[in-house]
Design a protein around this motif. Structure first.
Motif, PDB file in Angstrom:
ATOM      1  N   GLY A   1      25.910  30.449 -55.935  1.00 29.71           N
ATOM      2  CA  GLY A   1      26.555  30.050 -54.725  1.00 29.71           C
ATOM      3  C   GLY A   1      27.910  30.510 -55.033  1.00 29.71           C
ATOM      4  O   GLY A   1      28.384  30.592 -56.314  1.00 29.71           O
ATOM      5  N   LEU A   2      28.848  30.966 -54.155  1.00 28.40           N
ATOM      6  CA  LEU A   2      29.975  31.062 -54.186  1.00 28.40           C
ATOM      7  C   LEU A   2      31.159  29.998 -53.516  1.00 28.40           C
ATOM      8  O   LEU A   2      30.697  29.564 -52.465  1.00 28.40           O
ATOM      9  CB  LEU A   2      30.483  32.481 -53.378  1.00 28.40           C
ATOM     10  N   ALA A   3      32.060  29.429 -54.080  1.00 32.84           N
ATOM     11  CA  ALA A   3      32.711  28.306 -53.760  1.00 32.84           C
ATOM     12  C   ALA A   3      34.386  28.477 -53.684  1.00 32.84           C
ATOM     13  O   ALA A   3      34.799  29.421 -54.296  1.00 32.84           O
ATOM     14  CB  ALA A   3      32.293  27.085 -54.503  1.00 32.84           C
ATOM     15  N   GLN A   4      34.786  27.422 -52.701  1.00 34.59           N
ATOM     16  CA  GLN A   4      36.366  27.429 -53.000  1.00 34.59           C
ATOM     17  C   GLN A   4      36.730  25.977 -53.279  1.00 34.59           C
ATOM     18  O   GLN A   4      35.793  25.104 -53.082  1.00 34.59           O
ATOM     19  CB  GLN A   4      37.047  27.969 -51.559  1.00 34.59           C
TER      20      GLN A   4
ATOM     21  N   LEU B   1      30.576  30.232 -58.539  1.00 33.75           N
ATOM     22  CA  LEU B   1      31.499  31.163 -59.042  1.00 33.75           C
ATOM     23  C   LEU B   1      32.671  31.051 -57.889  1.00 33.75           C
ATOM     24  O   LEU B   1      32.433  31.133 -56.403  1.00 33.75           O
ATOM     25  CB  LEU B   1      31.012  32.484 -59.090  1.00 33.75           C
ATOM     26  N   LEU B   2      33.999  31.260 -58.258  1.00 29.59           N
ATOM     27  CA  LEU B   2      34.947  31.024 -57.209  1.00 29.59           C
ATOM     28  C   LEU B   2      34.846  32.323 -56.487  1.00 29.59           C
ATOM     29  O   LEU B   2      34.984  33.576 -56.959  1.00 29.59           O
ATOM     30  CB  LEU B   2      36.342  31.216 -58.234  1.00 29.59           C
ATOM     31  N   GLU B   3      35.042  32.186 -55.064  1.00 31.70           N
ATOM     32  CA  GLU B   3      34.674  33.222 -54.319  1.00 31.70           C
ATOM     33  C   GLU B   3      35.570  34.552 -54.557  1.00 31.70           C
ATOM     34  O   GLU B   3      35.288  35.456 -54.479  1.00 31.70           O
ATOM     35  CB  GLU B   3      34.745  32.596 -52.857  1.00 31.70           C
ATOM     36  N   SER B   4      36.851  34.054 -54.659  1.00 32.29           N
ATOM     37  CA  SER B   4      38.012  35.090 -54.827  1.00 32.29           C
ATOM     38  C   SER B   4      37.558  36.106 -55.859  1.00 32.29           C
ATOM     39  O   SER B   4      37.897  37.438 -55.764  1.00 32.29           O
ATOM     40  CB  SER B   4      39.391  34.620 -54.781  1.00 32.29           C
ATOM     41  N   PHE B   5      37.225  35.655 -57.146  1.00 32.60           N
ATOM     42  CA  PHE B   5      36.995  36.450 -58.166  1.00 32.60           C
ATOM     43  C   PHE B   5      35.678  37.220 -58.001  1.00 32.60           C
ATOM     44  O   PHE B   5      35.653  38.389 -58.512  1.00 32.60           O
ATOM     45  CB  PHE B   5      36.674  35.380 -59.444  1.00 32.60           C
ATOM     46  N   ALA B   6      34.742  36.659 -57.411  1.00 36.65           N
ATOM     47  CA  ALA B   6      33.453  37.329 -57.131  1.00 36.65           C
ATOM     48  C   ALA B   6      33.877  38.471 -55.914  1.00 36.65           C
ATOM     49  O   ALA B   6      32.992  39.732 -56.330  1.00 36.65           O
ATOM     50  CB  ALA B   6      32.453  36.391 -56.396  1.00 36.65           C
ATOM     51  N   ARG B   7      34.482  38.018 -55.022  1.00 36.77           N
ATOM     52  CA  ARG B   7      34.999  39.256 -54.261  1.00 36.77           C
ATOM     53  C   ARG B   7      35.727  40.575 -54.966  1.00 36.77           C
ATOM     54  O   ARG B   7      35.216  41.864 -54.398  1.00 36.77           O
ATOM     55  CB  ARG B   7      35.818  38.842 -53.160  1.00 36.77           C
ATOM     56  N   GLU B   8      36.431  40.269 -55.743  1.00 37.24           N
ATOM     57  CA  GLU B   8      37.066  41.398 -56.550  1.00 37.24           C
ATOM     58  C   GLU B   8      36.147  42.118 -57.281  1.00 37.24           C
ATOM     59  O   GLU B   8      36.326  43.292 -57.455  1.00 37.24           O
ATOM     60  CB  GLU B   8      38.241  40.554 -57.558  1.00 37.24           C
ATOM     61  N   HIS B   9      35.040  41.271 -57.912  1.00 35.11           N
ATOM     62  CA  HIS B   9      34.112  42.052 -58.759  1.00 35.11           C
ATOM     63  C   HIS B   9      32.746  42.571 -57.990  1.00 35.11           C
ATOM     64  O   HIS B   9      32.039  42.788 -58.722  1.00 35.11           O
ATOM     65  CB  HIS B   9      34.060  41.352 -60.029  1.00 35.11           C
TER      66      HIS B   9
ATOM     67  N   PHE C   1      42.013  24.977 -56.482  1.00 32.01           N
ATOM     68  CA  PHE C   1      42.410  26.399 -56.808  1.00 32.01           C
ATOM     69  C   PHE C   1      42.692  27.248 -55.934  1.00 32.01           C
ATOM     70  O   PHE C   1      42.290  28.300 -55.605  1.00 32.01           O
ATOM     71  CB  PHE C   1      41.101  26.862 -57.712  1.00 32.01           C
ATOM     72  N   LEU C   2      43.714  26.521 -55.213  1.00 28.74           N
ATOM     73  CA  LEU C   2      44.341  27.415 -54.054  1.00 28.74           C
ATOM     74  C   LEU C   2      45.102  28.776 -54.774  1.00 28.74           C
ATOM     75  O   LEU C   2      45.286  29.815 -54.071  1.00 28.74           O
ATOM     76  CB  LEU C   2      45.283  26.753 -53.132  1.00 28.74           C
TER      77      LEU C   2
ATOM     78  N   TYR D   1      47.635  34.327 -44.597  1.00 32.20           N
ATOM     79  CA  TYR D   1      47.752  33.099 -45.437  1.00 32.20           C
ATOM     80  C   TYR D   1      46.308  32.484 -45.765  1.00 32.20           C
ATOM     81  O   TYR D   1      46.094  32.250 -46.834  1.00 32.20           O
ATOM     82  CB  TYR D   1      48.443  32.081 -44.803  1.00 32.20           C
ATOM     83  N   GLN D   2      45.364  32.494 -45.006  1.00 30.09           N
ATOM     84  CA  GLN D   2      44.350  31.832 -45.302  1.00 30.09           C
ATOM     85  C   GLN D   2      43.332  32.733 -46.221  1.00 30.09           C
ATOM     86  O   GLN D   2      42.833  32.017 -47.161  1.00 30.09           O
ATOM     87  CB  GLN D   2      43.360  31.932 -44.085  1.00 30.09           C
ATOM     88  N   LEU D   3      43.271  33.849 -46.419  1.00 31.06           N
ATOM     89  CA  LEU D   3      42.748  34.907 -47.299  1.00 31.06           C
ATOM     90  C   LEU D   3      43.606  34.681 -48.454  1.00 31.06           C
ATOM     91  O   LEU D   3      42.889  34.644 -49.723  1.00 31.06           O
ATOM     92  CB  LEU D   3      42.728  36.237 -46.961  1.00 31.06           C
ATOM     93  N   TYR D   4      44.865  34.788 -48.546  1.00 29.42           N
ATOM     94  CA  TYR D   4      45.602  34.703 -49.931  1.00 29.42           C
ATOM     95  C   TYR D   4      45.551  33.284 -50.503  1.00 29.42           C
ATOM     96  O   TYR D   4      45.424  33.464 -51.938  1.00 29.42           O
ATOM     97  CB  TYR D   4      47.137  35.126 -49.578  1.00 29.42           C
ATOM     98  N   TYR D   5      45.692  32.214 -49.914  1.00 27.65           N
ATOM     99  CA  TYR D   5      45.620  31.216 -50.643  1.00 27.65           C
ATOM    100  C   TYR D   5      44.192  30.257 -50.484  1.00 27.65           C
ATOM    101  O   TYR D   5      43.976  29.364 -50.757  1.00 27.65           O
ATOM    102  CB  TYR D   5      46.497  29.979 -49.747  1.00 27.65           C
ATOM    103  N   LYS D   6      43.177  31.191 -50.055  1.00 38.32           N
ATOM    104  CA  LYS D   6      41.769  30.562 -50.259  1.00 38.32           C
ATOM    105  C   LYS D   6      41.473  29.347 -49.348  1.00 38.32           C
ATOM    106  O   LYS D   6      40.569  28.612 -49.736  1.00 38.32           O
ATOM    107  CB  LYS D   6      41.527  30.573 -51.455  1.00 38.32           C
ATOM    108  N   PHE D   7      42.283  29.236 -48.168  1.00 40.69           N
ATOM    109  CA  PHE D   7      41.893  28.207 -47.502  1.00 40.69           C
ATOM    110  C   PHE D   7      40.777  28.396 -46.601  1.00 40.69           C
ATOM    111  O   PHE D   7      40.285  29.549 -45.949  1.00 40.69           O
ATOM    112  CB  PHE D   7      43.077  27.914 -46.271  1.00 40.69           C
TER     113      PHE D   7
END
Length: 788
Positions: free
Chosen positions: A170-173, A139-147, A177-178, A345-351
């Motif tokens: 697992g959680l992935a980037q 699952l995309l990490e940013s979505f998982a973090r939101e929920h 999908f930046l 920026y690293q958090l916002y663009y998921k680097f």
């Protein structure tokens, strides 16, 4: 061992430490912006390139309805193709407990027994998928973090009309999908769009694609034309429902990250030079007046045998030391601010990583330009003083001839008391000095006006986009175009007041050598919920023939109303049509194109088809309505206007848009520094005159009024000039901040000008309070010893 001149240098700097610090802050402000923005551009560019290369992001994407797996081998044999890989890329919905609105999902396949050759994923938590396990997903990490989802949790998804249970392992980037945006939308929203990665066989079984793929990825050699490969790809995949191959330049996520970098690059080349230019002008005013005050000391040094070169070197070091200190402070502040923003920026663009780096040339340019501006200002003034003989330079300058100067009109003079006449006479008798001081304060104020106006313009963009252009409550999109009966189905739902259908098709627009990959939004006749508007925000009537382009799109295509546009439809039968551009719309979000829905369906020979609808609903029944929409198998997604408003505000308050807050703070520092320096120089020039007034019997308040009244008058004169300069500067900075995602409108916002003027007034009051303290400490004995 310090020479006498070097000892004097440090004593002089200590004596004017307040002014020196103010000048250093003005210089540091411009250099800070230059270093910080250069560092962010370099960091984002280097991180993006490294991330793309390390995780093998594809350079060409070729979506297709259904192609047999062996077509991947045929594509790999094309000249110039280094790697080709097929995969399955499909849409779905995630069903989360407690959330009534459908949450969109993109499902992407991964090879079962190896790492993908292209578009690999970065595992940030958990483990990779196991072969032959059909119920495991990443699952995309940013979505998982939101929920608040984590490895080990289970989730329910709807794909191809059926519900499935999956186990998150697992959680992935991924570099693909930046910038995570739901299909058909412009604004990223980590809470409303998810990406899941599944084993290819499992995903193929869900969508009945065994032995087939619906997307082919390529990496090409550097010496081959991507255009030629894309043309050949389209030819090969056309029998299998090819949807049009495109390069990485047209990939949505990459386009937005490139646009972000380009916006920062344009801002870094536009805004810091403006700030440094203002600082250079202010330095000329300040330093020229400071050196003029030292005229008698220059004569005294000459009398003691120092040459003009030695004295010039002394004052040059004085200026360079202050300028170098400001430039050094600016470099340090720029690195600190840039490093702080890099984590954001690293958090916002998921680097998964981001290293802040500054091109050494930014330090050199900032340092050299600051020192050069200060040095040029001092040399222009010192040249006049050095030409004076020692005896003449030691004497006070000859009293100026005021016979031809402006005079106070007698009717006005009779109404003024003596201190007021002295204050006004000082301004009228030296208009050049007053004009330079006025321009200096106005220049500093113009920066505040511009930045405050740009901040207000960001809010205006949101307000116009979601209150004037988009007036719907909900946008419903379908999995595929449906017949007109879908409108009646939506209208029959409880809580729906009004339904306006729309048709959206993926297209490639061409005008000569200019092209743009995007979509056409076709609206119903006389729409009320979502409209194309002109520059005055009035609705544009969609023509029965032709197309309406947004201003940003028309500029990219270099096309004007009345000219013909070639459009390649990227779905269905994929016809190529030519239509005239009939009007330009002033949309502020994205680069849309509008047509009449009847006209587009006629050109596509698909009458009555629609891709979705804009709804006006009863908010009291919204939750039940969302649940009904969620259960409709034909509905791909539901977008709430207020959620979109919040998402675009987050975008504007982050990334390049966040720079405006820093620039506003720096503009305020410069504005205060200008006013304070002007006040301090005026006091230094007239300290003996003020002391003489005290000896002649004027009170401290009357003496202070002569100087502070002049400062107040100059500050008041600077207010309208600063507003005028700020208006033109706003246009320049607003253009620098505008991107393909949003445009910053140029508008007069009275509150911004009012706040900037208030800032100048406050700076003048604070400076006046500090000066009044020095006026009380005037050395009257020294004034009595002056020989005129």
């Amino acid at each position: 061992m310090l020479s006498p001149l070097d000892k004097k240098l440090f004593r002089d700097i200590w004596r004017v430490k307040g002014q020196a610090i103010a000048i250093m802050l003005v210089i540091a402000s411009g250099v800070t912006l230059m270093v910080m923005m250069d560092g962010m551009v370099n960091s984002l560019t280097d991180t993006r390139d490294t991330y793309y290369e390390r995780y093998r992001l594809a350079e060409v994407f070729a979506p297709v309805k259904r192609a047999p797996a062996h077509m991947v081998d045929r594509v790999a044999d094309l000249d110039g193709v280094l790697v080709a890989e097929g995969r399955i890329n499909a849409a779905g919905q995630i069903n989360l407990p407690g959330i009534d609105v459908p949450v969109r999902m993109q499902a992407v396949s991964l090879p079962e027994h190896r790492q993908p050759g292209l578009n690999a994923v970065y595992l940030s938590a958990g483990r990779h998928l196991q072969a032959n396990q059909r119920d495991e997903v990443l699952l995309l990490e940013s979505f998982a973090r939101e929920h608040e989802l984590a490895p080990g949790d289970r989730m329910t998804v709807t794909m191809n009309g059926a519900r499935h249970q999956f186990h998150i392992v697992g959680l992935a980037q991924s570099p693909e999908f930046l910038y995570t945006t739901p299909p058909g939308e412009l604004v990223p929203d980590e809470a409303r769009f998810a990406v899941v990665w599944m084993n290819q066989k499992a995903l193929a079984a869900v969508f009945d694609l065994d032995g087939a793929v619906n997307e082919i990825l390529l990496r090409t050699s550097r010496d081959v034309s991507e255009t030629g490969i894309i043309t050949e790809l389209d030819r090969l995949l056309s029998p299998y429902g090819g949807l049009g191959a495109y390069s990485l330049d047209d990939h949505l996520s990459n386009r937005f990250i490139v646009d972000e970098i380009n916006s920062l690059r344009v801002s870094s080349r536009t805004v810091p030079p403006v700030f440094l230019g203002v600082a250079a002008f202010l330095l000329y005013i300040v330093i020229s007046r400071m050196v003029q005050v030292e005229r008698e000391q220059i004569g005294l040094l000459k009398a003691f045998g120092y040459s003009s070169v030695e004295i010039g070197g002394h004052y040059f070091k004085f200026v360079v030391l202050i300028a170098a200190g400001g430039a050094l402070l600016g470099c340090l502040m720029g690195v600190w601010l840039g490093h702080s923003l890099s984590g954001f920026y690293q958090l916002y663009y998921k680097f998964p990583f981001l290293v802040f780096s500054v091109d050494p040339s930014a330090f050199v340019i900032g340092f050299v330009s600051s020192v050069a501006a200060a040095s040029a200002a001092s040399l222009l003034v010192l040249r006049r003083a050095f030409n004076l003989p020692a005896a003449e330079a030691m004497r006070p300058p000859a009293p100026p001839d005021y016979s031809a100067s402006l005079q106070i009109p007698k009717p006005v003079s009779t109404w003024l008391d003596q201190p007021s006449r002295m204050m006004l006479r000082s301004v009228l008798r030296q208009p050049a000095r007053a004009m330079l001081a006025t321009l200096g304060i106005a220049a500093g104020m113009s920066l505040s006006v511009a930045m405050l106006s740009v901040m207000s313009a960001f809010d205006r963009t949101i307000s116009l986009s979601f209150d004037v252009i988009d007036r719907s409550d909900v946008t419903v999109t379908f999995i595929e175009p449906l017949g007109s009966s879908a409108t009646f189905s939506l209208q029959s739902l409880d809580g729906v007041f009004k339904v306006e259908p729309f048709r959206a098709v993926s297209v490639l627009m061409r005008n000569g050598v200019h092209d743009y990959r995007g979509s056409i939004t076709a609206l119903s006749e006389n729409p009320a919920l979502y409209r194309a508007v002109d520059v005055s925000m009035q609705a544009i009537d969609l023509p029965t023939e032709g197309i309406v382009l947004s201003r940003s799109l028309a500029e990219q295509l270099a096309i004007l109303p009345g000219q013909w546009l070639t459009i390649e439809i990227r779905e269905g039968r994929r016809p190529v049509i030519e239509v005239p551009v009939v009007s330009i719309a002033d949309t502020l979000l994205g680069s849309p194109a509008f047509m009449s829905i009847e006209t587009l369906n006629r050109l596509l020979k698909e009458p009555g088809r629609l891709s979705g609808a804009y709804l006006s609903i009863d908010q009291q029944q919204s939750q039940r309505l969302y649940r009904q929409l969620k259960d409709m198998p034909a509905v791909a997604g539901v977008t709430l206007r207020e959620e979109s408003r919040s998402a675009i505000r987050e975008v504007m308050d982050t990334g390049a848009g966040a720079m405006r807050f820093i620039m506003t703070a720096i503009a305020a520092v410069i504005s205060f520094g200008v006013v304070y320096n002007t006040a301090r120089i005026s006091f230094a020039e007239r300290a003996r005159d003020l002391a003489s007034l005290r000896v002649l019997g004027l009170s401290r308040s009357e003496t202070g009024f002569v100087l502070l009244g002049e400062l107040a008058l100059i500050a008041l004169l600077a207010l309208p000039v600063g507003c005028l300069l700020g208006y033109f500067l706003t246009s320049l900075i607003a253009e620098a901040f505008s991107t393909d995602l949003y445009r910053i409108p140029m508008a007069f916002v009275p509150a911004s000008y009012g706040l900037a003027m208030l800032g100048v007034v406050v700076a003048a009051v604070v400076s006046g309070i500090l000066l009044q303290r020095d006026i009380h400490r005037l050395d009257l004995v020294s004034a009595l010893k002056i020989r005129e």
